[in-house]
Design a protein around this motif. Structure first.
Motif, PDB file in Angstrom:
ATOM      1  N   TRP A 182      -7.893  -2.410   4.842  1.00 26.49           N
ATOM      2  CA  TRP A 182      -7.651  -3.826   4.521  1.00 26.49           C
ATOM      3  C   TRP A 182      -8.501  -4.775   5.367  1.00 26.49           C
ATOM      4  O   TRP A 182      -8.584  -5.958   5.044  1.00 26.49           O
ATOM      5  CB  TRP A 182      -6.172  -4.163   4.714  1.00 26.49           C
ATOM      6  CG  TRP A 182      -5.302  -3.601   3.629  1.00 26.49           C
ATOM      7  CD1 TRP A 182      -4.696  -2.391   3.603  1.00 26.49           C
ATOM      8  CD2 TRP A 182      -4.955  -4.243   2.393  1.00 26.49           C
ATOM      9  NE1 TRP A 182      -3.982  -2.226   2.444  1.00 26.49           N
ATOM     10  CE2 TRP A 182      -4.114  -3.347   1.683  1.00 26.49           C
ATOM     11  CE3 TRP A 182      -5.255  -5.484   1.830  1.00 26.49           C
ATOM     12  CZ2 TRP A 182      -3.595  -3.651   0.429  1.00 26.49           C
ATOM     13  CZ3 TRP A 182      -4.736  -5.792   0.577  1.00 26.49           C
ATOM     14  CH2 TRP A 182      -3.911  -4.888  -0.106  1.00 26.49           C
ATOM     15  N   VAL A 183      -9.089  -4.281   6.447  1.00 24.87           N
ATOM     16  CA  VAL A 183      -9.832  -5.187   7.335  1.00 24.87           C
ATOM     17  C   VAL A 183     -11.279  -4.769   7.544  1.00 24.87           C
ATOM     18  O   VAL A 183     -12.057  -5.524   8.119  1.00 24.87           O
ATOM     19  CB  VAL A 183      -9.137  -5.299   8.712  1.00 24.87           C
ATOM     20  CG1 VAL A 183      -7.738  -5.861   8.570  1.00 24.87           C
ATOM     21  CG2 VAL A 183      -9.100  -3.945   9.434  1.00 24.87           C
ATOM     22  N   ASN A 184     -11.665  -3.579   7.080  1.00 26.67           N
ATOM     23  CA  ASN A 184     -13.021  -3.089   7.264  1.00 26.67           C
ATOM     24  C   ASN A 184     -13.809  -3.302   5.971  1.00 26.67           C
ATOM     25  O   ASN A 184     -13.436  -2.773   4.924  1.00 26.67           O
ATOM     26  CB  ASN A 184     -13.010  -1.606   7.636  1.00 26.67           C
ATOM     27  CG  ASN A 184     -14.345  -1.141   8.185  1.00 26.67           C
ATOM     28  OD1 ASN A 184     -15.399  -1.614   7.759  1.00 26.67           O
ATOM     29  ND2 ASN A 184     -14.308  -0.218   9.130  1.00 26.67           N
ATOM     30  N   PRO A 185     -14.905  -4.064   5.998  1.00 24.06           N
ATOM     31  CA  PRO A 185     -15.616  -4.369   4.757  1.00 24.06           C
ATOM     32  C   PRO A 185     -16.247  -3.157   4.093  1.00 24.06           C
ATOM     33  O   PRO A 185     -16.413  -3.127   2.877  1.00 24.06           O
ATOM     34  CB  PRO A 185     -16.681  -5.377   5.200  1.00 24.06           C
ATOM     35  CG  PRO A 185     -16.856  -5.144   6.662  1.00 24.06           C
ATOM     36  CD  PRO A 185     -15.514  -4.720   7.165  1.00 24.06           C
ATOM     37  N   ALA A 188     -13.633  -1.289   2.002  1.00 23.70           N
ATOM     38  CA  ALA A 188     -13.124  -2.224   0.999  1.00 23.70           C
ATOM     39  C   ALA A 188     -14.124  -2.434  -0.133  1.00 23.70           C
ATOM     40  O   ALA A 188     -13.726  -2.575  -1.303  1.00 23.70           O
ATOM     41  CB  ALA A 188     -12.783  -3.562   1.653  1.00 23.70           C
ATOM     42  N   ARG A 204      -7.901  -5.667  -1.517  1.00 28.35           N
ATOM     43  CA  ARG A 204      -8.560  -5.312  -0.261  1.00 28.35           C
ATOM     44  C   ARG A 204      -9.907  -6.018  -0.134  1.00 28.35           C
ATOM     45  O   ARG A 204     -10.280  -6.462   0.963  1.00 28.35           O
ATOM     46  CB  ARG A 204      -8.745  -3.797  -0.188  1.00 28.35           C
ATOM     47  CG  ARG A 204      -7.452  -3.031   0.036  1.00 28.35           C
ATOM     48  CD  ARG A 204      -7.668  -1.545  -0.096  1.00 28.35           C
ATOM     49  NE  ARG A 204      -6.414  -0.810   0.073  1.00 28.35           N
ATOM     50  CZ  ARG A 204      -6.226   0.443  -0.329  1.00 28.35           C
ATOM     51  NH1 ARG A 204      -7.227   1.095  -0.911  1.00 28.35           N
ATOM     52  NH2 ARG A 204      -5.064   1.038  -0.140  1.00 28.35           N
ATOM     53  N   THR A 208     -10.618  -8.539   3.016  1.00 32.20           N
ATOM     54  CA  THR A 208     -11.714  -8.333   3.964  1.00 32.20           C
ATOM     55  C   THR A 208     -12.733  -9.471   3.894  1.00 32.20           C
ATOM     56  O   THR A 208     -13.277  -9.877   4.930  1.00 32.20           O
ATOM     57  CB  THR A 208     -12.425  -6.996   3.696  1.00 32.20           C
ATOM     58  OG1 THR A 208     -12.843  -6.940   2.324  1.00 32.20           O
ATOM     59  CG2 THR A 208     -11.515  -5.830   3.996  1.00 32.20           C
ATOM     60  N   TRP A 212     -14.087 -11.546   6.946  1.00 34.07           N
ATOM     61  CA  TRP A 212     -15.471 -11.310   7.343  1.00 34.07           C
ATOM     62  C   TRP A 212     -16.475 -12.299   6.765  1.00 34.07           C
ATOM     63  O   TRP A 212     -17.581 -12.419   7.283  1.00 34.07           O
ATOM     64  CB  TRP A 212     -15.886  -9.888   6.937  1.00 34.07           C
ATOM     65  CG  TRP A 212     -15.249  -8.845   7.783  1.00 34.07           C
ATOM     66  CD1 TRP A 212     -13.999  -8.316   7.621  1.00 34.07           C
ATOM     67  CD2 TRP A 212     -15.798  -8.211   8.935  1.00 34.07           C
ATOM     68  NE1 TRP A 212     -13.744  -7.389   8.598  1.00 34.07           N
ATOM     69  CE2 TRP A 212     -14.828  -7.299   9.413  1.00 34.07           C
ATOM     70  CE3 TRP A 212     -17.012  -8.318   9.591  1.00 34.07           C
ATOM     71  CZ2 TRP A 212     -15.057  -6.512  10.540  1.00 34.07           C
ATOM     72  CZ3 TRP A 212     -17.251  -7.522  10.704  1.00 34.07           C
ATOM     73  CH2 TRP A 212     -16.276  -6.633  11.168  1.00 34.07           C
TER      74      TRP A 212
END
Length: 230
Positions: A182-185, A188, A204, A208, A212
């Motif tokens: 959910w937070v890493n591009p 995602a 997601r 992200t 980002w």
């Protein structure tokens, strides 16, 4: 993006990577994976990795080369300058996908001619749209980090180091695995290069990109507008 030596070399590397990875797919991938769709996915690997760097350099070059005063003297509204660079990034992303599609078509044609290909000549329109979206997000992501840091080395290191650290943590700590998606591009955006992306995967992507892309772009735009040029 195209009138500096670094920009031209990066674009050349993206083009060479597209050709090389199509050749690798043609010669090394399993027979059933040598489809038109697989060739397109392979051709976009360079776009995914290097387009953010091109976006960073498009913004930071003015500040590192001390040409910001000239730029903003010609166009005092700095928001117009940033808007133009984002628009140029979208156009460049389109060219990247078109070039990748050409390489994929040639690869699939050679595979069919030499009896090394599989599957039909079909790429869903939804996949073409999602691949283009991934290319656009990649380059604007670089623009966002560029305006946030206004320093090319720092922006490039942050853009590549933080996701790598998150990936390592997800491998070491099981509780981080679901959070990482959910937070890493990287994880995602991966589904955008395939067909049948689900609603959760779209969520997601949105989560992200809010972290980002939108946040750094908003903070960086404010910083560019307020920063004094010497």
């Amino acid at each position: 993006m195209t009138d500096t030596r670094a920009g031209r070399w990066l674009l050349a590397v993206v083009a060479l990577a597209a050709v090389a990875l199509v050749v690798v797919t043609l010669t090394a991938a399993p027979h059933e994976d040598r489809t038109w769709r697989s060739f397109l996915t392979s051709s976009q690997a360079g776009v995914a990795v290097l387009f953010p760097v091109i976006g960073i350099l498009a913004v930071t070059s003015e500040w590192s080369q001390r040409t910001a005063l000239t730029t903003f003297a010609l166009v005092p509204d700095r928001r117009r300058v940033l808007g133009a660079k984002v628009a140029a990034g979208v156009v460049l992303a389109l060219f990247g996908v078109v070039f990748g599609l050409v390489c994929a078509t040639l690869g699939r044609a050679v595979a069919g001619f030499t009896d090394r290909g599989a599957g039909t000549w079909s790429i869903p329109g939804s996949m073409l749209a999602s691949v283009l979206l991934a290319a656009i997000l990649s380059i604007i992501l670089g623009v966002a980090f560029g305006v946030l840091f206004l320093n090319a080395p720092l922006a490039i290191v942050a853009l590549f180091m933080v996701p790598s650290v998150l990936g390592i943590l997800s491998d070491l700590v099981s509780a981080m695995e679901s959070v990482n998606r959910w937070v890493n591009p990287g994880p995602a955006l991966d589904p955008l290069y395939d067909t049948g992306i689900s609603g959760v995967e779209w969520a997601r992507v949105a989560a992200t990109m809010a972290i980002w892309l939108l946040t750094p772009l908003a903070v960086g735009t404010y910083r560019v507008i307020r920063t004094e040029v010497h």
